[in-house]
Design a protein around this motif. Structure first.
Motif, PDB file in Angstrom:
ATOM      1  N   ALA A  33       0.884  -0.441   0.205  1.00 37.62           N
ATOM      2  CA  ALA A  33      -0.225   0.400  -0.127  1.00 37.62           C
ATOM      3  C   ALA A  33       0.485   1.019   0.379  1.00 37.62           C
ATOM      4  N   LEU A  34       2.014   0.838   0.763  1.00 38.22           N
ATOM      5  CA  LEU A  34       2.746   2.241   0.818  1.00 38.22           C
ATOM      6  C   LEU A  34       3.780   2.434  -0.385  1.00 38.22           C
ATOM      7  N   LEU A  35       3.773   1.425  -1.711  1.00 44.69           N
ATOM      8  CA  LEU A  35       5.161   1.617  -2.617  1.00 44.69           C
ATOM      9  C   LEU A  35       4.078   1.328  -4.252  1.00 44.69           C
ATOM     10  N   HIS A  36       2.771   0.841  -3.585  1.00 41.54           N
ATOM     11  CA  HIS A  36       2.380   0.802  -5.083  1.00 41.54           C
ATOM     12  C   HIS A  36       2.061   1.833  -6.206  1.00 41.54           C
ATOM     13  N   ASP A  37       2.031   2.959  -5.358  1.00 46.32           N
ATOM     14  CA  ASP A  37       2.312   4.257  -6.519  1.00 46.32           C
ATOM     15  C   ASP A  37       3.555   4.866  -7.582  1.00 46.32           C
ATOM     16  N   LEU A  38       4.374   3.632  -7.136  1.00 45.14           N
ATOM     17  CA  LEU A  38       5.765   4.427  -7.646  1.00 45.14           C
ATOM     18  C   LEU A  38       5.666   3.325  -8.778  1.00 45.14           C
ATOM     19  N   ASP A  39       6.539   3.726  -9.731  1.00 42.07           N
ATOM     20  CA  ASP A  39       7.496   2.840 -10.794  1.00 42.07           C
ATOM     21  C   ASP A  39       8.268   1.706 -10.918  1.00 42.07           C
ATOM     22  N   TYR A  40       7.480   0.719 -11.506  1.00 36.77           N
ATOM     23  CA  TYR A  40       8.346  -0.597 -10.670  1.00 36.77           C
ATOM     24  C   TYR A  40      10.250  -0.749 -11.298  1.00 36.77           C
ATOM     25  N   GLN A  41      10.672   0.195 -11.960  1.00 35.28           N
ATOM     26  CA  GLN A  41      11.340  -0.349 -12.735  1.00 35.28           C
ATOM     27  C   GLN A  41      12.470   0.862 -12.271  1.00 35.28           C
ATOM     28  N   ILE A  42      11.743   1.966 -12.266  1.00 32.59           N
ATOM     29  CA  ILE A  42      12.297   2.860 -11.288  1.00 32.59           C
ATOM     30  C   ILE A  42      12.476   2.780  -9.263  1.00 32.59           C
ATOM     31  N   LEU A  43      11.585   1.987  -9.172  1.00 31.66           N
ATOM     32  CA  LEU A  43      11.516   1.802  -7.594  1.00 31.66           C
ATOM     33  C   LEU A  43      12.829   0.215  -7.430  1.00 31.66           C
ATOM     34  N   SER A  44      13.207  -0.894  -8.911  1.00 29.97           N
ATOM     35  CA  SER A  44      13.847  -1.392  -8.865  1.00 29.97           C
ATOM     36  C   SER A  44      15.276  -1.091  -8.526  1.00 29.97           C
ATOM     37  N   LYS A  45      15.500  -0.232  -9.360  1.00 28.17           N
ATOM     38  CA  LYS A  45      16.957   0.290  -9.566  1.00 28.17           C
ATOM     39  C   LYS A  45      17.248   1.303  -7.744  1.00 28.17           C
ATOM     40  N   VAL A  46      15.891   1.916  -7.088  1.00 33.51           N
ATOM     41  CA  VAL A  46      16.369   2.377  -6.055  1.00 33.51           C
ATOM     42  C   VAL A  46      16.545   0.788  -5.312  1.00 33.51           C
ATOM     43  N   LEU A  47      16.100   0.536  -4.960  1.00 29.48           N
ATOM     44  CA  LEU A  47      16.514  -1.187  -4.155  1.00 29.48           C
ATOM     45  C   LEU A  47      17.730  -1.630  -4.633  1.00 29.48           C
ATOM     46  N   GLN A  48      17.570  -2.204  -5.694  1.00 31.18           N
ATOM     47  CA  GLN A  48      19.402  -2.241  -6.593  1.00 31.18           C
ATOM     48  C   GLN A  48      20.358  -1.615  -5.312  1.00 31.18           C
ATOM     49  N   GLN A  49      19.920   0.132  -5.982  1.00 29.32           N
ATOM     50  CA  GLN A  49      21.215   1.150  -5.328  1.00 29.32           C
ATOM     51  C   GLN A  49      21.327   1.220  -3.711  1.00 29.32           C
ATOM     52  N   TYR A  50      19.737   1.093  -3.186  1.00 26.79           N
ATOM     53  CA  TYR A  50      19.565   0.569  -1.555  1.00 26.79           C
ATOM     54  C   TYR A  50      20.843  -0.424  -1.368  1.00 26.79           C
ATOM     55  N   MET A  51      20.627  -1.545  -1.561  1.00 22.48           N
ATOM     56  CA  MET A  51      21.205  -2.839  -1.536  1.00 22.48           C
ATOM     57  C   MET A  51      22.926  -2.748  -1.504  1.00 22.48           C
ATOM     58  N   LEU A  52      22.783  -2.480  -2.636  1.00 27.35           N
ATOM     59  CA  LEU A  52      24.961  -2.100  -2.665  1.00 27.35           C
ATOM     60  C   LEU A  52      25.230  -1.012  -1.598  1.00 27.35           C
ATOM     61  N   THR A  53      24.562  -0.114  -0.694  1.00 25.14           N
ATOM     62  CA  THR A  53      25.287   0.951  -0.185  1.00 25.14           C
ATOM     63  C   THR A  53      24.506   0.785   0.615  1.00 25.14           C
ATOM     64  N   ASN A  54      24.104  -0.157   1.471  1.00 25.12           N
ATOM     65  CA  ASN A  54      23.526  -0.617   2.570  1.00 25.12           C
ATOM     66  C   ASN A  54      23.520  -1.797   3.209  1.00 25.12           C
ATOM     67  N   LYS A  55      24.103  -1.472   4.638  1.00 26.93           N
ATOM     68  CA  LYS A  55      24.032  -2.964   4.929  1.00 26.93           C
ATOM     69  C   LYS A  55      22.740  -3.736   6.318  1.00 26.93           C
ATOM     70  N   PHE A  56      21.774  -2.490   6.178  1.00 29.13           N
ATOM     71  CA  PHE A  56      20.544  -2.881   7.222  1.00 29.13           C
ATOM     72  C   PHE A  56      19.614  -3.286   5.936  1.00 29.13           C
ATOM     73  N   LYS A  57      18.757  -3.006   6.367  1.00 30.12           N
ATOM     74  CA  LYS A  57      17.013  -3.944   5.999  1.00 30.12           C
ATOM     75  C   LYS A  57      16.503  -2.285   6.046  1.00 30.12           C
ATOM     76  N   PRO A  58      16.300  -1.838   4.829  1.00 26.87           N
ATOM     77  CA  PRO A  58      15.407  -0.736   4.482  1.00 26.87           C
ATOM     78  C   PRO A  58      14.241  -0.749   5.416  1.00 26.87           C
ATOM     79  N   THR A  59      14.211   0.645   4.970  1.00 23.92           N
ATOM     80  CA  THR A  59      12.540   1.060   5.206  1.00 23.92           C
ATOM     81  C   THR A  59      11.332   1.323   4.086  1.00 23.92           C
ATOM     82  N   VAL A  60      10.547   1.703   3.940  1.00 22.00           N
ATOM     83  CA  VAL A  60       9.727   2.400   3.283  1.00 22.00           C
ATOM     84  C   VAL A  60      10.261   3.814   3.102  1.00 22.00           C
ATOM     85  N   ALA A  61       9.882   4.744   3.775  1.00 26.07           N
ATOM     86  CA  ALA A  61      10.741   5.600   4.370  1.00 26.07           C
ATOM     87  C   ALA A  61      12.614   6.053   3.892  1.00 26.07           C
ATOM     88  N   GLU A  62      13.251   4.694   3.490  1.00 26.73           N
ATOM     89  CA  GLU A  62      14.047   5.104   2.956  1.00 26.73           C
ATOM     90  C   GLU A  62      13.506   4.888   1.430  1.00 26.73           C
TER      91      GLU A  62
END
Length: 183
Positions: A33-62
């Motif tokens: 519900a908090l993320l479905h309004d975002l574009d899948y392709q862009i969110l996928s890149k965001v998630l990849q970027q997050y995983m490459l630069t952060n050790k801990f689990k992401p939050t919706v806010a991040e």
């Protein structure tokens, strides 16, 4: 983003952060519900970027914050806004306020309206004016980022909560009816 696309992202997050990353079905629904309004392709890149630069689990806010930085127009730094004001004072002077205001970006214009263009032009303490400008600019910038980040998700979350409450009320009503049938 569809539920299927979201499920793909969840699998990636679980692979990186463990099977219990999201946990319950209700938590999964909240994340969606908090993320479905975002574009899948862009969110996928965001998630990849997050995983490459952060050790801990992401939050919706991040994730939303990184997403917003990628898709929203670049909001300049307060010093760039102050530079616009300084140039406008030199080019337009205090009597051509309308022309000066038109030369500013949106945030700078709002800050200058609050401080008063002529007040800035006539000021004898430019250091204090610059400090007030920076403070107001940063507050407005933060508010605008939050608006862009949250605006599209809130109605969906409200709808999801209302639907969940209706489901719980129906379950409660069924439980009451079953108890009545037993007696």
């Amino acid at each position: 983003m569809t539920k299927q696309e979201f499920a793909t992202l969840v699998v990636a997050m679980q692979a990186m952060y463990g099977k219990d990353f999201i946990g319950t079905e209700q938590a999964l629904d909240v994340w969606y519900a908090l993320l479905h309004d975002l574009d899948y392709q862009i969110l996928s890149k965001v998630l990849q970027q997050y995983m490459l630069t952060n050790k801990f689990k992401p939050t919706v806010a991040e994730l939303r914050e990184i997403y917003t930085e990628l898709v929203s127009p670049t909001i300049s730094d307060w010093s760039e806004g102050w530079e616009q004001v300084s140039k406008a004072i030199g080019h337009c002077g205090m009597y051509q306020e309308k022309a000066a205001m038109e030369s500013f970006d949106e945030i700078t214009r709002e800050v200058v309206k609050r401080l008063g263009f002529q007040n800035i032009c006539l000021s004898e303490n430019i250091v204090a004016d610059r400090a007030r400008f920076a403070e107001i600019y940063q507050a407005i910038k933060k508010r605008k980022r939050t608006e862009v980040n949250v605006e599209s998700a809130l109605p969906n979350l409200w709808e999801m909560v209302q639907n969940r409450l209706a489901e719980l009320a129906q379950k409660g009503q069924k439980a009451i009816e079953q108890e009545k049938d037993k007696t």
